[in-house]
Design an enzyme around this catalytic site. Structure first.
Site, PDB file in Angstrom:
ATOM      1  N   ARG A  73       0.852  -1.210   0.000  1.00 52.93           N
ATOM      2  CA  ARG A  73       0.000   0.000   0.000  1.00 52.93           C
ATOM      3  C   ARG A  73       0.879   1.249   0.000  1.00 52.93           C
ATOM      4  NH1 ARG A  73      -4.761   0.577  -1.473  1.00 52.93           N
ATOM      5  NH2 ARG A  73      -5.530  -1.081  -0.117  1.00 52.93           N
ATOM      6  N   ARG A  99       1.263  -6.821  -9.534  1.00 53.49           N
ATOM      7  CA  ARG A  99       1.732  -6.315  -8.239  1.00 53.49           C
ATOM      8  C   ARG A  99       1.837  -7.422  -7.189  1.00 53.49           C
ATOM      9  NH1 ARG A  99      -3.176  -2.837  -5.371  1.00 53.49           N
ATOM     10  NH2 ARG A  99      -4.805  -4.396  -5.588  1.00 53.49           N
ATOM     11  N   HIS A 169       0.049   3.333 -10.560  1.00 53.45           N
ATOM     12  CA  HIS A 169      -0.880   3.823  -9.528  1.00 53.45           C
ATOM     13  C   HIS A 169      -0.138   4.657  -8.469  1.00 53.45           C
ATOM     14  CE1 HIS A 169      -4.083   3.590  -6.548  1.00 53.45           C
ATOM     15  NE2 HIS A 169      -4.778   2.696  -7.216  1.00 53.45           N
ATOM     16  N   GLU A 272      -2.605   8.786 -11.341  1.00 60.25           N
ATOM     17  CA  GLU A 272      -2.235   7.531 -11.993  1.00 60.25           C
ATOM     18  C   GLU A 272      -2.364   7.611 -13.511  1.00 60.25           C
ATOM     19  OE1 GLU A 272      -4.903   4.618 -10.238  1.00 60.25           O
ATOM     20  OE2 GLU A 272      -5.125   5.918  -8.501  1.00 60.25           O
TER      21      GLU A 272
HETATM   22  O1  TA6 Z   1      -7.177   3.906  -8.696  1.00 60.71           O
HETATM   23  C1  TA6 Z   1      -8.182   4.026  -7.770  1.00 60.71           C
HETATM   24  C2  TA6 Z   1      -8.617   2.650  -7.330  1.00 60.71           C
HETATM   25  O2  TA6 Z   1      -8.954   1.863  -8.433  1.00 60.71           O
HETATM   26  C3  TA6 Z   1      -9.770   2.825  -6.334  1.00 60.71           C
HETATM   27  O3  TA6 Z   1     -11.002   2.394  -6.846  1.00 60.71           O
HETATM   28  C4  TA6 Z   1      -9.307   2.073  -5.099  1.00 60.71           C
HETATM   29  O4  TA6 Z   1      -9.853   0.849  -4.965  1.00 60.71           O
HETATM   30  C5  TA6 Z   1      -7.801   2.073  -5.283  1.00 60.71           C
HETATM   31  O5  TA6 Z   1      -7.558   1.986  -6.655  1.00 60.71           O
HETATM   32  C6  TA6 Z   1      -6.970   1.111  -4.473  1.00 60.71           C
HETATM   33  O6  TA6 Z   1      -7.145  -0.204  -4.844  1.00 60.71           O
HETATM   34  P1  TA6 Z   1      -6.493  -1.347  -3.982  1.00 60.71           P
HETATM   35  O7  TA6 Z   1      -6.852  -2.640  -4.652  1.00 60.71           O
HETATM   36  O8  TA6 Z   1      -5.010  -1.122  -3.980  1.00 60.71           O
HETATM   37  O9  TA6 Z   1      -7.068  -1.238  -2.601  1.00 60.71           O
END
Ligand code: TA6
Length: 300
Positions: A73, A99, A169, A272
């Site tokens: 994260r 990932r 991301h 992103e």
């Molecule tokens: O890019 C935004 C997103 O797609 C959100 O919808 C949110 O879920 C975020 O990514 C994080 O996703 P994750 O699977 O890392 O919790």
């Protein structure tokens, strides 16, 4: 992972050193005249980028797991071969398997200007084929210099066409979301959350004061993130992408995330570069496609 062998084959003096990172995951630590960076081989995931004499540009959750099978994260998670939920099977891992995979080191180099480069590769395996039935070669190249550049090149090594979506991301480290604004989306259409009707942004500058999950389309301009607390501007530029996602989970959604502290949302914003919606990538056999994002401190 044999770190001695990795260092012998790919280490470059004090500039690129392979080591054990958090949770025992292997990382490349890069140090040069421009910056220090840490790249995890698990996920081909940039964890940290600190330009010399500056504060960290990438945010990392204090509660991130560093464990195979779980996503890290913070930093720059790599979403591939799908971004978000899988289109037809929501039981498959959100944001794809890149990932969640251990990548191999393909190459390291020192550039003419003293920047450092590392390339990591991932190919199909029995595990990836169980999730996505194609043969592919993906190469992530990270260049650590005056800017941080992340490039994902995907080559179709299958006998059939395939289509994928992706995202780089990036979690940007900011002093506080209340001190932060983003330019670069004036008059750009976006989908709000998971809505299917686009809105056109009328404000020249985006400020965030609630949960935002904006998916800007037809967008390839640079974004400037102005942070009045750290008194700096970060430029996010990209190539090979017409979708930019801006995400901050705000208070309530953060509470549902086990790997983020309750106040975690205050100190990051995700900007992103993506290929998604009308901008997914279809490759015939032997075709390849590249998306890049570059993160840079604006010089004042
Ligand atoms: O890019 C935004 C997103 O797609 C959100 O919808 C949110 O879920 C975020 O990514 C994080 O996703 P994750 O699977 O890392 O919790």
């Amino acid at each position: 992972m044999n770190l001695t062998a990795l260092n012998q084959k790919f280490g470059i003096g004090e500039q690129i050193i392979f080591s054990t990172g958090e949770g025992g995951l292997p990382v490349a630590i890069i140090r040069n005249q421009y910056a220090t960076a840490i790249i995890s081989l698990y996920g081909a995931h940039v964890l940290s980028y600190i330009p010399s004499g500056e504060k960290e540009l990438l945010w990392m959750s204090t509660k991130s797991l560093f464990k195979e099978g779980k996503a890290i994260r913070g930093g720059i998670p790599l979403c591939f071969p799908w971004f978000g939920k899988h289109l037809t099977d929501p039981s498959l891992p959100q944001h794809g398997f890149a990932r969640l995979s251990m990548w191999e080191v393909a190459e390291t180099a020192t550039m003419g200007n003293g920047a450092s480069q590392i390339s990591l590769q991932l190919h199909q395996s029995a595990d990836t084929k169980a999730l996505w039935p194609y043969a592919f070669s993906a190469i992530v190249t990270v260049t650590v210099g005056e800017t941080l550049e992340l490039k994902l090149k995907v080559l179709n090594t299958d006998e059939e066409d395939f289509t994928y979506s992706d995202a780089l991301h990036t979690y940007l480290n900011i002093s506080n979301i209340n001190n932060t604004s983003i330019e670069g989306f004036y008059k750009t259409p976006y989908y709000d959350g998971f809505g299917d009707t686009p809105t056109v942004q009328q404000d020249k500058v985006l400020t965030i004061a609630k949960e935002e999950n904006r998916r800007y389309v037809e967008h390839s301009a640079d974004c400037i993130v102005t942070d009045n607390g750290y008194n700096r501007k970060i430029r996010v530029s990209k190539t090979g992408s017409k979708v930019t996602v801006v995400w901050n989970p705000w208070i309530e959604t953060t509470k549902t995330m086990g790997d983020m502290a309750a106040d975690g949302y205050q100190t990051f914003v995700c900007v992103e570069a993506a290929n998604s919606y009308d901008d997914v990538v279809t490759l015939k056999p032997f075709e390849e496609f590249t998306i890049t994002t570059t993160i840079a401190l604006e010089q004042s």
